[in-house]
Design an enzyme around this catalytic site. Structure first.
Site, mmCIF file in Angstrom:
data_model
loop_
_atom_site.group_PDB
_atom_site.id
_atom_site.type_symbol
_atom_site.label_atom_id
_atom_site.label_comp_id
_atom_site.label_asym_id
_atom_site.label_seq_id
_atom_site.Cartn_x
_atom_site.Cartn_y
_atom_site.Cartn_z
ATOM 1 N N HIS A 8 67.878 -19.099 6.629
ATOM 2 C CA HIS A 8 66.881 -19.351 7.674
ATOM 3 C C HIS A 8 67.470 -19.153 9.076
ATOM 4 C CE1 HIS A 8 64.773 -20.908 4.170
ATOM 5 N NE2 HIS A 8 65.866 -21.614 3.920
ATOM 6 N N GLU A 65 72.369 -23.795 -3.192
ATOM 7 C CA GLU A 65 71.565 -24.893 -2.672
ATOM 8 C C GLU A 65 72.469 -26.122 -2.756
ATOM 9 O OE1 GLU A 65 68.633 -24.569 -1.386
ATOM 10 O OE2 GLU A 65 67.664 -22.820 -2.276
ATOM 11 N N GLU A 103 67.373 -27.605 7.718
ATOM 12 C CA GLU A 103 68.186 -26.815 6.791
ATOM 13 C C GLU A 103 68.894 -25.682 7.533
ATOM 14 O OE1 GLU A 103 65.995 -24.780 3.767
ATOM 15 O OE2 GLU A 103 67.787 -23.807 2.953
HETATM 16 ZN ZN ZN Z 1 66.683 -22.331 2.070
#
Ligand code: ZN
Length: 334
Positions: free
Chosen positions: A122, A298, A159
């Site tokens: 992102h 993750e 995030e």
């Molecule tokens: Zn992500």
């Protein structure tokens, strides 16, 4: 990216293993169990079609190909770091068997000239550029949004901030080993949003990267905890063809998973991956379009209070970066 945070829970993965037991103990159990029921389990993959839950940016549900016990046994058989982590979780500071015998000096020499591309998931500016990031791009097998905003903790830690911080720490560790490191972006410093997922893949390809890691944190329901590494599925379509990278990407992912568990003390995700910390997906443009060994990680679930406390800690993020770095270095034979 939104789609990588939308993986729904897989009931079979959470019921087969006690969440209270240490990871390496659970891993051993998996291996033993796999051996007991071999060869049927070893023969193949368990393909699980799952509903996409809240994946608003997916035109179809992601196919999650779960390695389950077969992968655990295969990992130990191929002397992946998961096996060494299982047998010496607390003892060995060096990652894989390839690195364990090599002195540090020659290891560093072996890494010279190798290139690692780190992709911070992102961009902190994405939420200001929704029109741009919602533009559809070609991922070979499909079309998807250019990029997504990512998730946040309940207290608002983004995030995109997390992924950039871990990526920068990771770069520092890897450069100290003599590796050339390229980040796909610098979080708004040079670009206000993105890059798009196809460009993220292209950056790794054009750098002829020896390894590529996309850093993320998940955003699923509270109680879902732990990390998982996403490996590319075998896909072919348009400019996507992962046939040549699925093998090395799995080796890279297994090494990262084993080392990440060791340095952070985190357990593999309790909500998917069958306790292995590994998940195979065919719906991520960043993997489908890669021609270089590549995985996503993750690192935890931002929507779980306990995981969020870890993800928000600079000390924990340093351990996370160290674990990812150790996995990369082990994969590269350093
Ligand atoms: Zn992500």
């Amino acid at each position: 990216m939104r789609y990588d945070e939308s993986s729904p829970p897989l009931p079979e993965s959470s019921t087969s293993i006690s969440p209270d037991r240490p990871w390496y103990a659970r891993r051993s159990t998996l291996v033993v169990a796999a051996a007991a029921i071999a060869p049927a389990v070893l023969a193949g993959w368990v393909l699980t079609e799952v509903l996409s839950g809240g994946a608003r940016d997916d035109s179809r549900p992601p196919r999650i190909v779960m390695p389950l016990a077969a992968s655990a046994a295969a990992s130990s058989a191929s002397a992946a770091p998961s096996a060494s982590a299982a047998s010496s979780a607390s003892a060995a500071p060096t990652p894989g068997p390839g690195a364990s015998a090599a002195p540090a000096a020659s290891a560093a020499k072996g890494l010279a000239g190798r290139t690692v591309v780190i992709d911070p998931g992102h961009n902190t500016g994405n939420f200001k550029h929704t029109t741009e990031i919602n533009r559809q791009v070609d991922i070979g097998t499909n079309r998807k949004e250019c990029d997504t905003t990512g998730t946040t903790t309940n207290s608002g830690y983004m995030e995109a901030e997390f992924s950039m911080d871990v990526s920068r720490r990771l770069r520092t560790v890897l450069e100290a080993k003599g590796l050339k490191v390229v980040l796909t972006h610098e979080a708004g410093k040079e670009r206000p949003f993105g890059p798009c997922i196809d460009e993220r893949a292209r950056i790794g390809n054009e750098a002829a990267a020896d390894a590529v890691v996309s850093v993320h944190a998940d955003g699923v329901s509270a109680g879902s905890r732990g990390f998982h590494v996403i490996l590319p599925a075998k896909v072919k379509g348009g400019s996507a063809d992962t046939a040549k990278i699925i093998g090395p990407s799995r080796q890279l992912g297994e090494r990262i998973a084993g080392n990440f568990a060791r340095t952070t003390g985190s357990a593999p995700a309790n909500y998917l991956g069958g306790g292995t910390g590994l998940v195979v997906r065919d719906d991520l443009g960043g993997l489908n379009l890669s021609t270089r060994p590549k995985v996503f990680i993750e690192c935890g679930n931002m929507r779980d209070a306990k995981d969020a406390a870890q993800l928000s800690s600079p000390q924990w993020r340093q351990k996370a970066a160290q674990g990812i770095a150790d996995g990369i270095v082990g994969f590269l034979g350093g």
